[in-house]
Design an enzyme around this catalytic site. Structure first.
Site, short mmCIF file in Angstrom:
data_model
loop_
_atom_site.label_atom_id
_atom_site.label_comp_id
_atom_site.label_asym_id
_atom_site.label_seq_id
_atom_site.Cartn_x
_atom_site.Cartn_y
_atom_site.Cartn_z
N GLY A 1 -10.77 -1.22 0.93
CA GLY A 1 -9.78 -0.81 -0.06
C GLY A 1 -10.15 0.43 -0.84
O GLY A 1 -10.22 1.53 -0.30
N VAL B 1 0.83 -1.21 0.00
CA VAL B 1 0.00 0.00 0.00
C VAL B 1 0.87 1.26 0.00
O VAL B 1 0.57 2.24 -0.70
CB VAL B 1 -0.97 0.00 1.20
CG1 VAL B 1 -1.79 1.29 1.23
CG2 VAL B 1 -1.89 -1.21 1.13
N LYS C 1 -13.34 -4.20 10.32
CA LYS C 1 -13.95 -3.26 9.38
C LYS C 1 -15.40 -2.98 9.74
O LYS C 1 -15.86 -1.84 9.66
CB LYS C 1 -13.84 -3.83 7.96
CG LYS C 1 -12.40 -4.02 7.50
CD LYS C 1 -12.31 -4.85 6.23
CE LYS C 1 -10.88 -5.13 5.83
NZ LYS C 1 -10.78 -6.03 4.66
#
Length: 434
Positions: free
Chosen positions: A132, A14, A203
């Protein structure tokens, strides 16, 4: 205006994607942000061959970067709990804004981090922590700000979705697909966080806090993995008109908030039931907008970098804004978070798929029906597969109407107590998502 200077901690997948997007789209990003964004320093343990970092200051010490007086914004992309927490708190103490993709950090330590950020008047942005490249946090926090959110449900772990998709489409066993997922880099050598629902629960905790205006409470999220599912369950679900997905569900009820991750049967005609492979999707139901679906790449170098850079642009825009009027971290003003309780899974209500391995004897179905009826559990449909006998047992597939989980648990215990006729019971929750 002079450029805003940022420091990137971590130049892995990332971090490398973020750096490359910032370099490649520098002019476009500056046009959107209103001023340039310059990478002033990078903290890394090893070089990333996909990144040309010539001329940029490098350090191996993330705390040196967090203390660098030239840096305005720290981008935390090292992952994990402890070091990341210490780094972020150090950066905030030094008056720096923070952008992070670390869902575990936010889910577990977010309340502490946001309180410190509020005290210091800085921003902590974390869009990339969930799904994402899908801007679902911004959609809920800002785009749906006029709604009372009723519920949300998401496929928010690509590894689990890839495994279930392969099991359904190709009839492969769980263990076989998991090995391929590891070989492809979708799953870690230790896949526990993915296949047991922990990653999804991180999440979901974040999404629920933003949707319902409650503190982050990861320790109260119910998690159940997909390791016990078989291709038979996937096929039976298909025959009944459903798909099995590893779903995160957060629902507001009069009694409290449901916060749960588990395998779920979804009607096959729902859009979210047709999200396959490593893709992610989040469905949100609001009282004004109705149901909306957010779909896209839930991981990967540049999809996640897209969200990191979007957060960076937001922070740069806000640098000239009155700090008291910024968008709150969890969508609601900090002193307005509610104390709605998180419900224990036993208090949550669902319909259920039951696969009962039972002897093919007269009266067994009547015994099963009686046990369910005594506990107020109504049967919606029944399917029996006499030809699939194994160890003297045949599968009996039931789908129930909605019922509180405590009752279904009592019924399963009673069924399993019939050890002379019942071998095992597999339970999967069913959600209509309408």
């Amino acid at each position: 205006m002079k450029p805003v200077k940022v420091g990137i901690c971590g130049l892995g997948t990332v971090g490398g994607g973020t750096f490359n997007v910032l370099m490649r789209n520098a002019e476009e990003i500056a046009r959107r942000a209103g001023r340039g964004i310059e990478v002033a320093q990078i903290a890394l343990r090893s070089q990333n061959p996909q990144c040309d970092i010539t001329g940029i200051a490098i350090t191996k010490d993330v705390f040196e970067l967090a203390s660098n007086p030239e840096i305005d914004i720290v981008i935390e992309l090292i992952g994990g709990y402890t070091l990341a927490r210490d780094l972020v708190l150090k950066a905030i103490d030094n008056g720096k804004h923070v952008v992070t993709a670390n869902k575990a950090l936010i889910a577990v330590h977010g309340n502490e981090i946001f309180a410190k950020a509020r005290e210091k008047g800085v921003i902590v942005a974390f869009e990339a922590a969930v799904a994402g490249g899908i801007p679902v946090i911004k959609a809920i926090r800002e785009g749906l700000a006029g709604n009372r959110i009723n519920w949300l449900a998401g496929i928010i772990n690509g590894t689990g979705n890839f495994i279930l998709s392969e099991m359904r489409e190709k009839g492969r066993a769980f263990e076989d697909v998991l090995k391929e997922a590891q070989a492809l880099g979708y799953a870690e050598a230790d896949p526990t966080f993915d296949v047991e629902g922990i990653d999804a629960a991180h999440k979901l905790t974040i999404l629920a806090s933003i949707a319902f205006g409650i503190p982050l409470q990861f320790d109260k999220a119910y998690t159940e993995g997909i390791t016990k599912l078989t291709t038979a369950d996937v096929n039976y679900a298909e025959a009944l008109g459903y798909r099995i997905k590893h779903l995160g569900v957060a629902r507001s009820t009069a009694s409290g908030i449901e916060l749960r991750v588990h395998p779920t049967l979804i009607p096959a005609d729902r859009l979210i039931a047709n999200v396959n492979g490593v893709m992610n999707a989040v469905m949100v139901n609001g009282d004004a907008a109705g149901s909306t679906l957010f779909y896209g790449a839930g991981a990967g170098m540049e999809p996640t970098a897209s969200s990191v850079v979007a957060d960076l642009v937001d922070v740069v825009r806000a640098l000239t804004t009155d700090p008291t009027n910024r968008v709150p971290h969890l969508a609601f003003q900090p002193d307005s978070l509610s104390d709605h309780p998180i419900l224990a899974i036993e208090s949550c209500e669902s319909a259920y798929y039951l696969r009962i391995q039972a002897k093919d004897h007269p009266g067994v179905l009547a015994q099963v029906a009686s046990i369910l009826s005594e506990r107020g559990i109504n049967i919606e449909s029944i399917m029996q597969k006499e030809v699939e006998e194994h160890d003297g047992l045949v599968p009996m597939i039931l789908v129930t109407h909605r019922v509180v989980e405590a009752r279904i648990n009592e019924a399963i215990a009673a069924l399993e107590a019939l050890d002379d006729v019942v071998g095992s019971v597999v339970r999967i929750r069913v959600e209509q998502l309408v």
